[in-house]
Design a protein around this motif. Sequence first.
Motif, PDB file in Angstrom:
ATOM      1  N   LEU A  91      -0.019 -10.608   7.932  1.00 30.81           N
ATOM      2  CA  LEU A  91       1.005  -9.984   7.081  1.00 30.81           C
ATOM      3  C   LEU A  91       2.316  -9.796   7.832  1.00 30.81           C
ATOM      4  N   LEU A 149       4.375  -3.410  11.164  1.00 32.07           N
ATOM      5  CA  LEU A 149       4.271  -3.503   9.701  1.00 32.07           C
ATOM      6  C   LEU A 149       5.177  -2.473   9.036  1.00 32.07           C
ATOM      7  N   LYS A 185       5.953  -3.378   5.305  1.00 30.79           N
ATOM      8  CA  LYS A 185       4.729  -3.989   4.790  1.00 30.79           C
ATOM      9  C   LYS A 185       3.494  -3.117   5.032  1.00 30.79           C
ATOM     10  N   TRP A 214       1.414  -2.418   1.998  1.00 34.81           N
ATOM     11  CA  TRP A 214       0.709  -3.637   1.584  1.00 34.81           C
ATOM     12  C   TRP A 214      -0.571  -3.818   2.406  1.00 34.81           C
ATOM     13  N   LEU A 268       9.179 -13.755   3.030  1.00 33.96           N
ATOM     14  CA  LEU A 268       8.440 -12.583   3.523  1.00 33.96           C
ATOM     15  C   LEU A 268       7.786 -12.834   4.869  1.00 33.96           C
ATOM     16  N   TRP A 294       0.494  -4.510  -4.619  1.00 36.69           N
ATOM     17  CA  TRP A 294       1.690  -5.044  -3.960  1.00 36.69           C
ATOM     18  C   TRP A 294       1.870  -6.525  -4.275  1.00 36.69           C
ATOM     19  N   GLN A 354       5.133  -8.249  -6.195  1.00 39.90           N
ATOM     20  CA  GLN A 354       5.926  -9.301  -5.583  1.00 39.90           C
ATOM     21  C   GLN A 354       5.895 -10.602  -6.384  1.00 39.90           C
TER      22      GLN A 354
END
Length: 427
Positions: free
Chosen positions: A144, A204, A209, A212, A366, A407, A411
């Motif tokens: 991520l 993160l 994030k 997420w 992202l 999430w 998105q």
Amino acid sequence: MTDAQETAEDPPLRTTGGAPPDDVETAPIPLLEPREGIPPVVATAEALAEVIASFTAGSGPVAVDAERASGYRYGQSAYLVQLRREGAGTALIDPVGCPDLSALGDVLADTEWILHAATQDLPCLREIGMRPTRLFDTELAGRLAGFPRVGLGAMVENVLGFALEKGHSAVDWSTRPLPEPWLRYAALDVELLVDLRNALEKELDRQNKLDWAWQEFDAIAAAPPPPPRKDPWRRTSGMHKVRRRRQMAVVRELWNTRDQAAQRRDVSPGKVLSDGAIIEAALALPLNVHALTALPGFGHRMGRRTLEQWQTAIDRARALPDTELPQPGQPLNGPPPPRSWADKDPEAAARLSAARASVTGLAERLNMPQENLITPDTVRRVCWEPPAERSVEAVSSALAAHGARRWQVEQVAPLLTRALTATAATG
């Protein structure tokens, strides 16, 4: 204070802890020994009780890892479990001597567990009674966060500046007694997981994030065990060469016979008979043991009784009536393979093309793998059978119904809606 902070002022010969040096890319510090040395292997009820008391008194999250004997033993059972927690140190537990770790799992039930590639270890941990309710997956966190290499060694080196030994990951962990170098390797695998987790949490959070990631971790912890795979024999390597139904029946009979023998002997199926040998027998349909012996993967050194076992399975397949032969391919649960969409439904093919382009672009912006943004299967299903109403709300509901996290829906739903709407307007 974390383990790394405690040792940050150690002399240059330290083996663990601290922030990465400025020249980490060219000079990672080898991680040579666990901080407190190699702990004794816990293999008795009395020793396990001491570990349970120690980890109950510890604080903070618990780092967890498990070693399996993939390629050597039947199944995916754990043959060593490693844990580390502040105040408790590191424990190495032998599930052969201590096959029920539910008491340990119970005292850690409300604790956050840190695992690397959690979905790989959770099945074997559940077998011995260890089921986390909260976890942090450092591999998934790395994905991520956009790290290009997310193996444990690469993550520890890139994030913390230490080099882990890589030599014992694929050994036979069912070996007893376990050699000391293997135990050192196993202990080091959990040595810095807490520090890695803390660093990744900060990264993160910096990338906005973290929420997420927690949604992903919660989904992993709450997911039920996967159902048994239907017709696992169809996944035999080289199956694409097998075209006729009679030949498929041979693959099925040999696969099932091999699986039963492997389970009975507790060895990896590939050590009983290779996938390549199964495919060769299916293509040749040998009439007797003599013909079978001439095929690659078989031979006189196998022993007459073993060869007769395989020939008997082949003969069973040869004797089946046509009505009992397997069908080519499996019944589809979902849309057909995308390569056939242009012929079956050109509008669906256009929707998928537009959706894929949009998802790829967003994943790049992202800085994460596309499959972590949204699974390709989910995109295919929504494009094959889109909601009647091409609105963000309807697409969001469809994504959620296919298991997308909140999430992901937030998105992806807007761009999928635009892709579905645009293709509908031009169709």
